[in-house]
Design a protein around this motif. Structure first.
Motif, PDB file in Angstrom:
ATOM      1  N   THR A 175       0.847  -1.180   0.000  1.00 39.74           N
ATOM      2  CA  THR A 175       0.000   0.000   0.000  1.00 39.74           C
ATOM      3  C   THR A 175       0.884   1.232   0.000  1.00 39.74           C
ATOM      4  O   THR A 175       1.802   1.356   0.814  1.00 39.74           O
ATOM      5  N   LEU A 176       0.630   2.135  -0.940  1.00 39.42           N
ATOM      6  CA  LEU A 176       1.326   3.409  -1.018  1.00 39.42           C
ATOM      7  C   LEU A 176       0.315   4.522  -0.808  1.00 39.42           C
ATOM      8  O   LEU A 176      -0.781   4.498  -1.376  1.00 39.42           O
ATOM      9  N   LYS A 177       0.701   5.494   0.005  1.00 38.62           N
ATOM     10  CA  LYS A 177      -0.218   6.605   0.278  1.00 38.62           C
ATOM     11  C   LYS A 177       0.561   7.903   0.335  1.00 38.62           C
ATOM     12  O   LYS A 177       1.637   7.975   0.928  1.00 38.62           O
ATOM     13  N   GLY A 178       0.007   8.918  -0.280  1.00 39.83           N
ATOM     14  CA  GLY A 178       0.601  10.236  -0.237  1.00 39.83           C
ATOM     15  C   GLY A 178      -0.459  11.277   0.052  1.00 39.83           C
ATOM     16  O   GLY A 178      -1.632  11.111  -0.303  1.00 39.83           O
ATOM     17  N   ALA A 179      -0.059  12.348   0.727  1.00 42.02           N
ATOM     18  CA  ALA A 179      -1.000  13.412   1.064  1.00 42.02           C
ATOM     19  C   ALA A 179      -0.306  14.755   0.950  1.00 42.02           C
ATOM     20  O   ALA A 179       0.885  14.886   1.255  1.00 42.02           O
ATOM     21  N   TYR A 180      -1.081  15.743   0.498  1.00 39.43           N
ATOM     22  CA  TYR A 180      -0.578  17.115   0.449  1.00 39.43           C
ATOM     23  C   TYR A 180      -1.646  18.027   1.021  1.00 39.43           C
ATOM     24  O   TYR A 180      -2.833  17.850   0.749  1.00 39.43           O
ATOM     25  N   GLY A 181      -1.200  19.004   1.841  1.00 37.33           N
ATOM     26  CA  GLY A 181      -2.188  19.854   2.465  1.00 37.33           C
ATOM     27  C   GLY A 181      -1.661  21.220   2.835  1.00 37.33           C
ATOM     28  O   GLY A 181      -0.585  21.651   2.386  1.00 37.33           O
ATOM     29  N   SER A 182      -2.422  21.895   3.658  1.00 28.73           N
ATOM     30  CA  SER A 182      -2.099  23.245   4.099  1.00 28.73           C
ATOM     31  C   SER A 182      -0.718  23.282   4.748  1.00 28.73           C
ATOM     32  O   SER A 182      -0.249  22.291   5.306  1.00 28.73           O
ATOM     33  N   TYR A 183      -0.085  24.443   4.663  1.00 27.16           N
ATOM     34  CA  TYR A 183       1.243  24.672   5.235  1.00 27.16           C
ATOM     35  C   TYR A 183       2.267  23.711   4.631  1.00 27.16           C
ATOM     36  O   TYR A 183       3.172  23.235   5.311  1.00 27.16           O
ATOM     37  N   ASN A 184       2.065  23.436   3.339  1.00 24.92           N
ATOM     38  CA  ASN A 184       2.987  22.587   2.588  1.00 24.92           C
ATOM     39  C   ASN A 184       3.161  21.220   3.251  1.00 24.92           C
ATOM     40  O   ASN A 184       4.255  20.657   3.294  1.00 24.92           O
ATOM     41  N   GLN A 185       2.083  20.687   3.760  1.00 25.69           N
ATOM     42  CA  GLN A 185       2.103  19.355   4.379  1.00 25.69           C
ATOM     43  C   GLN A 185       2.338  18.287   3.313  1.00 25.69           C
ATOM     44  O   GLN A 185       1.632  18.223   2.306  1.00 25.69           O
ATOM     45  N   ILE A 186       3.330  17.442   3.555  1.00 17.82           N
ATOM     46  CA  ILE A 186       3.626  16.324   2.654  1.00 17.82           C
ATOM     47  C   ILE A 186       3.792  15.067   3.507  1.00 17.82           C
ATOM     48  O   ILE A 186       4.747  14.951   4.275  1.00 17.82           O
ATOM     49  N   ASP A 187       2.858  14.148   3.383  1.00 22.23           N
ATOM     50  CA  ASP A 187       2.916  12.876   4.100  1.00 22.23           C
ATOM     51  C   ASP A 187       3.081  11.747   3.095  1.00 22.23           C
ATOM     52  O   ASP A 187       2.357  11.688   2.093  1.00 22.23           O
ATOM     53  N   LEU A 188       4.000  10.839   3.376  1.00 18.67           N
ATOM     54  CA  LEU A 188       4.251   9.690   2.506  1.00 18.67           C
ATOM     55  C   LEU A 188       4.265   8.428   3.355  1.00 18.67           C
ATOM     56  O   LEU A 188       4.890   8.389   4.417  1.00 18.67           O
ATOM     57  N   LEU A 189       3.586   7.400   2.883  1.00 17.40           N
ATOM     58  CA  LEU A 189       3.482   6.142   3.620  1.00 17.40           C
ATOM     59  C   LEU A 189       3.582   4.970   2.666  1.00 17.40           C
ATOM     60  O   LEU A 189       2.958   4.960   1.603  1.00 17.40           O
ATOM     61  N   ALA A 190       4.369   3.978   3.073  1.00 18.04           N
ATOM     62  CA  ALA A 190       4.442   2.707   2.344  1.00 18.04           C
ATOM     63  C   ALA A 190       4.342   1.585   3.365  1.00 18.04           C
ATOM     64  O   ALA A 190       5.053   1.596   4.379  1.00 18.04           O
ATOM     65  N   SER A 191       3.465   0.632   3.109  1.00 21.69           N
ATOM     66  CA  SER A 191       3.326  -0.509   4.008  1.00 21.69           C
ATOM     67  C   SER A 191       3.026  -1.746   3.182  1.00 21.69           C
ATOM     68  O   SER A 191       2.470  -1.664   2.084  1.00 21.69           O
ATOM     69  N   GLY A 192       3.400  -2.887   3.731  1.00 19.73           N
ATOM     70  CA  GLY A 192       3.133  -4.115   2.987  1.00 19.73           C
ATOM     71  C   GLY A 192       3.601  -5.337   3.742  1.00 19.73           C
ATOM     72  O   GLY A 192       4.177  -5.245   4.838  1.00 19.73           O
ATOM     73  N   SER A 193       3.351  -6.484   3.153  1.00 19.67           N
ATOM     74  CA  SER A 193       3.793  -7.745   3.741  1.00 19.67           C
ATOM     75  C   SER A 193       4.076  -8.734   2.625  1.00 19.67           C
ATOM     76  O   SER A 193       3.534  -8.628   1.522  1.00 19.67           O
TER      77      SER A 193
END
Length: 735
Positions: A175-193
């Protein structure tokens, strides 16, 4: 809006009372909606349906957390009645938590939390790095009320359990997830098995959270209230037989966000001591470096011995380091600057023996903890021309034996007996001294020099033991409705005041005693109206004795700090939470909390008379708002071949004080937070798009503060604030 929200809460409480009169009857056959009897929790250290657990528990699934856009564990505060779960003053990842008015907000080494935090049954002893970002989670459980018999010391307020799921044994997942938001928020996530064989699999997750500051340091130009966090988990699971399971897990969190210096609430003396226009701005001159790292390794083994007995072992080691600084005066001058470092480590071992016979279920076990917490900090007092250096450590060894047995007296009547014996031994080392010059002391890396005045220097060992019993009886009024009555007790261990000043308060060398809570609760939970209403309601009374309270006051030559067993209080209240399923497309989730919390006795040490005085009429319990509430509506339906879920929500928090001593400059008035989440999931669940708006009405609300009034500290009254309005968009892809 706040008056309207309070009226809604009162109406909800009245509806709760009316509902209980009609629900004690056989319900009609189950519908299609999810209810309490579909939710499995481990509040009693074994898998049980939430409806059958005679404990007030809020359980938020991964789906619910994702649906509401919960970013970290502090989101529990909005959806859980009578709970405070906040980022501590001055930090980005230190946790303070209170449940039903019981907790601890002092994160200094040696002090114990009042609400226990567990990750997969591993106890997290220190609050640094405990603001867990929500990823790779199956559910979060919030157990309200003392949990002394099963969870032991330092759960006098309750416990928060972060639960991850087992890895998929058949297929590889990513699973890959990315997010962008206010105040130049950048979240990146990778999970798996990945299955290695039929019996061995490996899984993991890595997450990066970056965001510019909500404000700025107007003195240095640095970001203020920014976020720079990297975390990860790795686990290996081996299941050699159908009755044997092993999990080796490692986790790490590294937080390099800038320190939070807070916001000056009143102007001091000098042009650089004014009140910044934004509550997220500061003029601090102490520095902008901060680093927190926590990591842990655990081994869980579970063996089903036969149809009745299951053996479980949980072995864990954790350690953490924090290097930080807080500018309490919020000016470029070193009027009141606090550089500090903390370090801690802990080894824990727990053995459980679970059993499930015909009419007898339960668990017995042994728990051991060996941990050390240490650190040093300076109080740089520029107007006095000195620095007060403080350093020390606390080593804790704890051994406990516990058990909880449920007896089915009949098919409907159940009785539960539990208890825990805990033996703690602590060795405290405390050093406190004045050094000439308003710069760092040798304790925190400053110029090497001898102290001008030794204030405290001792090493002492003490032990504390306690028996924490529990008795619960429950009755199944129908297949859908369960009522219960519970009495229990809990205790938080005693210890030594790491800031103690033996000149101003000579008795500090004796340490402080444990605090205890005796607790009684009546509850009713289940579902009704063809399972269109799923609910849990409780009324409770806490008798809180020997409360440990930290107070700091200005004194000749510096600051006097002392931890006292101040006395006792009575905390009563009620809670009502659940869900209403209006149709297949429309659901409401709600939570209402009410608290009546008052000190019966509050003994404070008078520095002048050197005597304790009862000032209970002048104080209040901190972080204990009278009303809390949450209401969220979720509409879901087919849109463009996928499923769209829209969740507007509002949470309410009544007036509350940040400290035991009311302060109109820092105490927070009632406020409401309005959020909106929109989540679309494509056919096959491969793609998920999300849009999350938080605090849409841009409420400004304090979550922490410091107060050092007077000319010596330039009238330092500092507030710390919750996040402003933000909007975040996310994309998740599953492979």
């Amino acid at each position: 809006m706040n008056r309207l929200m309070k009226s809604v809460l009162l109406a909800g409480a009245a509806w709760s009372a009316a509902s209980t009169m009609v629900m004690a009857q056989d319900a009609v056959p189950q519908g299609e909606q999810t209810a309490l009897d579909d939710i499995v929790v481990t509040a009693r250290r074994r898998d049980e349906q939430l409806k059958d657990v005679p404990v007030a528990v809020s359980a938020l699934s991964a789906e619910r957390l994702e649906q509401t856009g919960a970013a970290d564990i502090t989101a529990l505060q909005q959806q859980t009645p009578n709970a405070t779960v906040q980022i501590a003053r001055g930090s980005n990842s230190t946790l303070i938590s209170f449940i039903r008015g019981v907790g601890q907000q002092d994160p200094l080494w040696g002090f114990e939390p009042g609400v226990g935090l567990y990750v997969d049954d591993v106890y997290i002893a220190r609050p640094q790095g405990a603001v867990l970002d929500i990823y790779d989670v199956e559910r979060i459980e919030v157990l309200r009320g003392p949990q002394g018999s099963l969870y032991g010391r330092n759960t006098v307020g309750g416990a928060i359990k972060y639960v991850t799921g087992r890895l998929d044994r058949d297929e590889a997942e990513l699973t890959l997830k990315g997010a962008y938001g206010s105040y130049n928020q950048i979240d990146l996530l990778a999970s798996g098995s990945l299955p290695i064989s039929d019996t061995l699999r490996i899984g993991g997750a890595v997450a990066s959270y970056d965001r510019d500051g909500y404000g700025r340091n107007l003195n240095t130009g640095a970001e203020h209230y920014d976020k720079d966090v990297l975390g990860g988990r790795l686990s290996v699971e081996w299941e050699p037989t159908d009755t044997t399971f092993f999990r080796l897990a490692y986790d790490v969190v590294e937080d390099n966000s800038n320190p939070r210096h807070g916001h000056r609430e009143v102007a001091g003396t000098g042009a650089d001591a004014g009140v910044p226009g934004s509550v997220y701005d500061t003029r601090a001159g102490a520095g902008d470096d901060n680093s927190v790292r926590t990591e842990g390794l655990s081994l869980t083994a579970e063996v089903v011995l036969n149809d009745t007995w299951t053996f479980k072992s949980i072995t864990a080691y954790r350690e953490g380091d924090t290097d930080t600084i807080i500018d309490f005066d919020n000016t470029p001058r070193p009027t009141l600057d606090i550089p500090a470092f903390y370090t801690d480590d802990q080894f824990t071992q727990e053995f459980q023996l679970q059993f499930d016979a015909d009419r007898l279920q339960g668990v017995v076990g042994v728990y051991y903890l060996d941990g050390t917490a240490a650190g040093a900090f300076d109080t740089v007092a520029g107007n006095l021309g000195i620095v007060i250096g403080t350093a020390g450590s606390v080593q804790t060894k704890s051994l406990a034996v516990f058990g909880d047995v449920n007896i089915d007296i009949s098919d409907r009547w159940h009785v539960s007996l539990g208890g825990r014996f805990t033996q703690d031994e602590k060795t405290g080392e405390v050093f406190r001294a004045n050094y000439a010059g308003a710069t760092r002391s040798p304790l925190t890396g400053g110029t090497v020099r001898a102290p001008t005045l030794l204030r405290t220097n001792y090493t002492r060992t003490d032990s504390y033991s306690q028996v924490s019993p529990k008795f619960t009886t429950s009755y199944d009024f129908s297949d859908q409705i369960t009522g219960y009555a519970s009495w229990s007790s809990g205790f938080k261990s005693g210890g030594f005041d790491m800031r103690g000043d033996a000149i101003l308060t000579p008795n500090t060398v004796n340490g402080y005693d444990p605090e205890t809570v005796e607790f009684f609760e009546l509850g009713l939970k289940g579902s009704a109206f063809d399972r269109r209403l799923s609910f849990s309601t409780a009324v409770f009374n806490n008798q809180y004795e020997d409360q440990q309270v930290t107070t700091q006051v200005a004194a000749v030559g510096g600051i006097a700090s002392f931890v006292d067993n101040v006395g006792s209080s009575t905390i009563s209240g009620a809670e009502f939470e659940g869900a209403i399923f209006f149709s297949d497309n429309l659901t409401a989730n709600f939570a209402v909390g009410y608290l009546d919390a008052q000190f019966d006795e509050f003994l404070r040490f008078n520095l002048t008379t050197q005597q304790f005085e009862d000032i209970s009429s002048l104080v209040v319990l901190q972080n204990a708002p009278q009303y809390t509430g949450y209401l969220g509506l979720t509409w879901s339906g087919d849109v463009m071949g996928g499923e769209l879920a829209v969740t507007p929500s509002i949470s309410f928090r009544d007036d509350y004080s940040l400290f035991e001593f009311p302060n109109p400059l820092l105490d927070q008035e009632a406020y409401s937070l309005v959020d909106l989440s929109v989540v679309w999931t494509a056919p096959g669940d491969r793609y998920t798009l999300g849009l999350f708006g938080k605090n849409l009405t841009a409420e400004e609300y304090r979550v922490g503060g410091y107060t050092f009034p007077g000319a010596v500290f330039n009238d330092s009254q500092i507030g710390y604030y919750g996040p402003p309005r933000t909007v975040t968009a996310s994309l998740q892809v599953k492979f």
